[in-house]
Design a protein around this motif. Structure first.
Motif, PDB file in Angstrom:
ATOM      1  N   LYS A 161       0.805  -1.228   0.000  1.00 33.10           N
ATOM      2  CA  LYS A 161       0.000   0.000   0.000  1.00 33.10           C
ATOM      3  C   LYS A 161       0.834   1.273   0.000  1.00 33.10           C
ATOM      4  O   LYS A 161       0.482   2.241  -0.662  1.00 33.10           O
ATOM      5  CB  LYS A 161      -0.941  -0.004   1.203  1.00 33.10           C
ATOM      6  N   CYS A 162       1.933   1.292   0.751  1.00 32.75           N
ATOM      7  CA  CYS A 162       2.680   2.548   0.891  1.00 32.75           C
ATOM      8  C   CYS A 162       3.691   2.762  -0.232  1.00 32.75           C
ATOM      9  O   CYS A 162       4.089   3.890  -0.490  1.00 32.75           O
ATOM     10  CB  CYS A 162       3.384   2.592   2.246  1.00 32.75           C
ATOM     11  N   ARG A 163       4.147   1.692  -0.882  1.00 37.41           N
ATOM     12  CA  ARG A 163       5.109   1.745  -1.989  1.00 37.41           C
ATOM     13  C   ARG A 163       6.481   2.242  -1.566  1.00 37.41           C
ATOM     14  O   ARG A 163       7.293   2.648  -2.402  1.00 37.41           O
ATOM     15  CB  ARG A 163       4.592   2.609  -3.152  1.00 37.41           C
ATOM     16  N   CYS A 164       6.776   2.217  -0.291  1.00 40.34           N
ATOM     17  CA  CYS A 164       8.102   2.654   0.175  1.00 40.34           C
ATOM     18  C   CYS A 164       9.186   1.622  -0.114  1.00 40.34           C
ATOM     19  O   CYS A 164      10.357   1.968  -0.201  1.00 40.34           O
ATOM     20  CB  CYS A 164       8.070   2.922   1.682  1.00 40.34           C
ATOM     21  N   CYS A 165       8.799   0.370  -0.231  1.00 38.11           N
ATOM     22  CA  CYS A 165       9.787  -0.712  -0.326  1.00 38.11           C
ATOM     23  C   CYS A 165      10.080  -1.108  -1.772  1.00 38.11           C
ATOM     24  O   CYS A 165      10.492  -2.235  -2.032  1.00 38.11           O
ATOM     25  CB  CYS A 165       9.304  -1.921   0.468  1.00 38.11           C
ATOM     26  N   LEU A 166       9.861  -0.196  -2.721  1.00 38.46           N
ATOM     27  CA  LEU A 166      10.112  -0.510  -4.128  1.00 38.46           C
ATOM     28  C   LEU A 166      11.571  -0.898  -4.366  1.00 38.46           C
ATOM     29  O   LEU A 166      12.489  -0.286  -3.819  1.00 38.46           O
ATOM     30  CB  LEU A 166       9.759   0.686  -5.002  1.00 38.46           C
ATOM     31  N   VAL A 167      11.767  -1.921  -5.183  1.00 31.82           N
ATOM     32  CA  VAL A 167      13.109  -2.378  -5.556  1.00 31.82           C
ATOM     33  C   VAL A 167      13.139  -2.641  -7.054  1.00 31.82           C
ATOM     34  O   VAL A 167      12.105  -2.765  -7.711  1.00 31.82           O
ATOM     35  CB  VAL A 167      13.520  -3.657  -4.795  1.00 31.82           C
ATOM     36  N   GLU A 168      14.346  -2.750  -7.586  1.00 27.13           N
ATOM     37  CA  GLU A 168      14.541  -3.031  -9.013  1.00 27.13           C
ATOM     38  C   GLU A 168      14.985  -4.482  -9.174  1.00 27.13           C
ATOM     39  O   GLU A 168      15.996  -4.893  -8.609  1.00 27.13           O
ATOM     40  CB  GLU A 168      15.608  -2.084  -9.573  1.00 27.13           C
ATOM     41  N   VAL A 169      14.203  -5.255  -9.926  1.00 34.11           N
ATOM     42  CA  VAL A 169      14.548  -6.655 -10.190  1.00 34.11           C
ATOM     43  C   VAL A 169      15.315  -6.702 -11.503  1.00 34.11           C
ATOM     44  O   VAL A 169      14.737  -6.611 -12.592  1.00 34.11           O
ATOM     45  CB  VAL A 169      13.288  -7.542 -10.252  1.00 34.11           C
ATOM     46  N   ALA A 170      16.641  -6.820 -11.404  1.00 29.22           N
ATOM     47  CA  ALA A 170      17.500  -6.797 -12.585  1.00 29.22           C
ATOM     48  C   ALA A 170      17.514  -8.139 -13.315  1.00 29.22           C
ATOM     49  O   ALA A 170      17.803  -8.194 -14.515  1.00 29.22           O
ATOM     50  CB  ALA A 170      18.928  -6.421 -12.188  1.00 29.22           C
ATOM     51  N   LYS A 171      17.193  -9.203 -12.599  1.00 26.69           N
ATOM     52  CA  LYS A 171      17.132 -10.545 -13.197  1.00 26.69           C
ATOM     53  C   LYS A 171      15.997 -11.300 -12.537  1.00 26.69           C
ATOM     54  O   LYS A 171      15.978 -11.470 -11.321  1.00 26.69           O
ATOM     55  CB  LYS A 171      18.466 -11.274 -12.990  1.00 26.69           C
ATOM     56  N   PRO A 177      15.684 -14.948 -17.198  1.00 29.82           N
ATOM     57  CA  PRO A 177      16.589 -13.902 -16.684  1.00 29.82           C
ATOM     58  C   PRO A 177      16.206 -12.481 -17.063  1.00 29.82           C
ATOM     59  O   PRO A 177      16.910 -11.538 -16.708  1.00 29.82           O
ATOM     60  CB  PRO A 177      17.936 -14.284 -17.306  1.00 29.82           C
ATOM     61  N   ARG A 178      15.100 -12.293 -17.760  1.00 29.19           N
ATOM     62  CA  ARG A 178      14.716 -10.942 -18.157  1.00 29.19           C
ATOM     63  C   ARG A 178      14.422 -10.077 -16.928  1.00 29.19           C
ATOM     64  O   ARG A 178      13.801 -10.535 -15.971  1.00 29.19           O
ATOM     65  CB  ARG A 178      13.481 -10.974 -19.049  1.00 29.19           C
ATOM     66  N   PRO A 179      14.842  -8.810 -16.937  1.00 33.42           N
ATOM     67  CA  PRO A 179      14.525  -7.916 -15.818  1.00 33.42           C
ATOM     68  C   PRO A 179      13.051  -7.517 -15.834  1.00 33.42           C
ATOM     69  O   PRO A 179      12.418  -7.495 -16.900  1.00 33.42           O
ATOM     70  CB  PRO A 179      15.441  -6.711 -16.057  1.00 33.42           C
ATOM     71  N   MET A 180      12.527  -7.208 -14.690  1.00 33.66           N
ATOM     72  CA  MET A 180      11.149  -6.715 -14.616  1.00 33.66           C
ATOM     73  C   MET A 180      11.159  -5.230 -14.984  1.00 33.66           C
ATOM     74  O   MET A 180      11.944  -4.458 -14.417  1.00 33.66           O
ATOM     75  CB  MET A 180      10.582  -6.927 -13.215  1.00 33.66           C
ATOM     76  N   PRO A 181      10.302  -4.835 -15.918  1.00 36.48           N
ATOM     77  CA  PRO A 181      10.381  -3.449 -16.427  1.00 36.48           C
ATOM     78  C   PRO A 181      10.045  -2.386 -15.387  1.00 36.48           C
ATOM     79  O   PRO A 181      10.587  -1.287 -15.438  1.00 36.48           O
ATOM     80  CB  PRO A 181       9.361  -3.436 -17.566  1.00 36.48           C
ATOM     81  N   LYS A 182       9.175  -2.683 -14.441  1.00 37.70           N
ATOM     82  CA  LYS A 182       8.780  -1.705 -13.440  1.00 37.70           C
ATOM     83  C   LYS A 182       9.397  -2.044 -12.082  1.00 37.70           C
ATOM     84  O   LYS A 182       9.776  -3.190 -11.826  1.00 37.70           O
ATOM     85  CB  LYS A 182       7.254  -1.670 -13.301  1.00 37.70           C
ATOM     86  N   LEU A 183       9.493  -1.042 -11.244  1.00 33.35           N
ATOM     87  CA  LEU A 183       9.922  -1.282  -9.867  1.00 33.35           C
ATOM     88  C   LEU A 183       8.843  -2.067  -9.143  1.00 33.35           C
ATOM     89  O   LEU A 183       7.649  -1.814  -9.315  1.00 33.35           O
ATOM     90  CB  LEU A 183      10.192   0.041  -9.155  1.00 33.35           C
ATOM     91  N   MET A 184       9.260  -3.000  -8.308  1.00 36.30           N
ATOM     92  CA  MET A 184       8.329  -3.904  -7.640  1.00 36.30           C
ATOM     93  C   MET A 184       8.298  -3.635  -6.140  1.00 36.30           C
ATOM     94  O   MET A 184       9.330  -3.285  -5.536  1.00 36.30           O
ATOM     95  CB  MET A 184       8.733  -5.365  -7.880  1.00 36.30           C
ATOM     96  N   ALA A 185       7.129  -3.800  -5.563  1.00 35.57           N
ATOM     97  CA  ALA A 185       6.993  -3.689  -4.106  1.00 35.57           C
ATOM     98  C   ALA A 185       7.571  -4.947  -3.480  1.00 35.57           C
ATOM     99  O   ALA A 185       7.034  -6.048  -3.659  1.00 35.57           O
ATOM    100  CB  ALA A 185       5.537  -3.512  -3.714  1.00 35.57           C
ATOM    101  N   SER A 186       8.670  -4.817  -2.764  1.00 40.93           N
ATOM    102  CA  SER A 186       9.398  -5.992  -2.268  1.00 40.93           C
ATOM    103  C   SER A 186       8.610  -6.778  -1.232  1.00 40.93           C
ATOM    104  O   SER A 186       8.860  -7.963  -1.028  1.00 40.93           O
ATOM    105  CB  SER A 186      10.743  -5.560  -1.678  1.00 40.93           C
ATOM    106  N   CYS A 187       7.640  -6.131  -0.563  1.00 42.44           N
ATOM    107  CA  CYS A 187       6.906  -6.813   0.504  1.00 42.44           C
ATOM    108  C   CYS A 187       5.889  -7.820  -0.032  1.00 42.44           C
ATOM    109  O   CYS A 187       5.440  -8.697   0.723  1.00 42.44           O
ATOM    110  CB  CYS A 187       6.205  -5.805   1.407  1.00 42.44           C
ATOM    111  N   VAL A 188       5.509  -7.711  -1.306  1.00 42.00           N
ATOM    112  CA  VAL A 188       4.507  -8.635  -1.875  1.00 42.00           C
ATOM    113  C   VAL A 188       5.042  -9.366  -3.100  1.00 42.00           C
ATOM    114  O   VAL A 188       4.291 -10.083  -3.756  1.00 42.00           O
ATOM    115  CB  VAL A 188       3.204  -7.880  -2.239  1.00 42.00           C
ATOM    116  N   THR A 189       6.316  -9.195  -3.420  1.00 43.40           N
ATOM    117  CA  THR A 189       6.918  -9.864  -4.573  1.00 43.40           C
ATOM    118  C   THR A 189       7.740 -11.049  -4.091  1.00 43.40           C
ATOM    119  O   THR A 189       8.678 -10.887  -3.305  1.00 43.40           O
ATOM    120  CB  THR A 189       7.821  -8.901  -5.371  1.00 43.40           C
TER     121      THR A 189
END
Length: 349
Positions: free
Chosen positions: A46-56, A62-74
């Motif tokens: 909900k808060c989107r503070c924990c966004l991370v970049e999934v490079a692989k 091995p494709r990277p995820m195009p958008k930043l992901m919320a690490s708490c639900v990914t």
């Protein structure tokens, strides 16, 4: 499964989220989280503070995820590579999220009881800006008494839903929730009904900001003026394991025991929290330690202080010793070694 976060790898079980894996590693790779709470089912996202970049994504894909992901639900995948603090995209996103959270939040830290242990203060210190671009009027609400011991300051609320979830999962008669929609959303009780269940005080502990405050501690003291002690008592309702905050011989407030991520280890009842403020009611186990950067831990009994040593050159000390002998202690005759040292100092000068 093997997951790599900011270059640090760890083996995790299937079903582990990126945030949980980061907390297993610890340190600066751990993303901030304002809505996720490991003890509450369904929290996070909900808060989107924990966004991370999934490079692989994984070894299989091995494709990277195009958008930043919320690490708490990914969830983690085998071979996943994640960039947290090392990513410029993530840093900018967290700055933007912090700016949004502070749009309607008032600048009343000097009078807020949560000051000194506020997750939003910590987030703003690391990712906030010195000035706001928001020129419209902030939304305002009047303080609301939602129970005999709890006051709601909706102005400070960031709608993390933690208080709703803790009431939903700990009690059978939740009477408060999110009213209205969009930018009119607010936490309130149904037709101003009071919250009086036995575990309602835990709403105060799970709130990451100063929206829910303890009326028995309100405006009484700053948290860094009191000393936290781990204590327990025999309680028929809960575990009785708490943290008591003392100023001298007075117990000013009682809270649940929190870990390094400010999450309660065990929820406690209102009897322990509000009704037992005498030292005789508790068995004091010892001082409660906090993370070294916490303002609560500053100048406290549980800080390890390093011995200060001043290294001075030997010839300076020798010169001072000679002056002492010549000025203050003329009655003590100089030894032959002192005379030789005096002459050598005179020749060097």
């Amino acid at each position: 499964m093997k997951v790599t976060i900011d270059g640090q790898s760890i083996e995790v079980e299937p079903g582990t989220t990126i945030l949980q894996a980061a907390r297993m590693i610890g340190g600066e790779v751990v993303p901030p989280a304002m809505c996720y709470y490991s003890k509450l089912k369904g929290s996070g996202g909900k808060c989107r503070c924990c966004l991370v970049e999934v490079a692989k994504g994984s070894e299989a894909d091995p494709r990277p995820m195009p958008k930043l992901m919320a690490s708490c639900v990914t969830g983690c995948m085998d071979g996943m590579e994640v960039n947290s603090k090392s990513s410029e995209r993530v840093t900018e996103a967290r700055k933007s999220v912090t700016e949004f959270l502070l749009i309607n939040h008032p600048l009343d830290c000097p009078v807020c009881d949560q000051a000194g242990e506020c997750d939003l203060q910590n987030l703003s210190f690391e990712h906030g800006k010195s000035e706001s671009r928001f020129i419209e009027e902030k939304r305002t609400f009047e303080p609301e008494n939602i129970g005999p011991n709890i006051q709601l300051h909706m102005n400070r609320c960031i709608l993390c839903y933690r208080c709703v979830m803790v009431a939903d999962q700990l009690t059978d008669d939740r009477v408060h929730g999110v009213m209205d929609r969009g930018d009119h959303s607010n936490i309130s009780t149904c037709i101003s009904k009071a919250i009086d269940n036995e575990f309602s005080g835990n709403m105060i502990d799970v709130c990451p900001v100063g929206a829910l405050t303890d009326k028995t501690f309100r405006f009484k003291s700053r948290v860094w003026f009191s000393k936290p002690y781990t204590a327990h008592r025999d309680c028929p309702t809960c575990s009785g394991k708490t943290t008591v905050w003392m100023f001298g011989d007075e117990i000013q407030r009682v809270t649940g025991r929190k870990d390094e991520y400010h999450e309660v280890d065990e929820f406690i009842c209102n009897g322990c929290r509000f009704d037992h403020k005498e030292i005789a009611d508790w068995t004091i186990e010892g001082p409660r330690a906090f993370e070294k950067d916490s303002v609560i831990n500053q100048n406290k009994y549980n800080r390890k202080l390093q011995k200060v040593e001043i290294a001075t050159e030997d010839h300076i000390l020798l010169g001072r010793e000679e002056d002492r002998k010549k000025i203050s202690m003329a009655e003590i005759p100089l030894t032959e070694e002192d005379i030789i040292n005096q002459k050598s100092l005179g020749n060097n000068g």
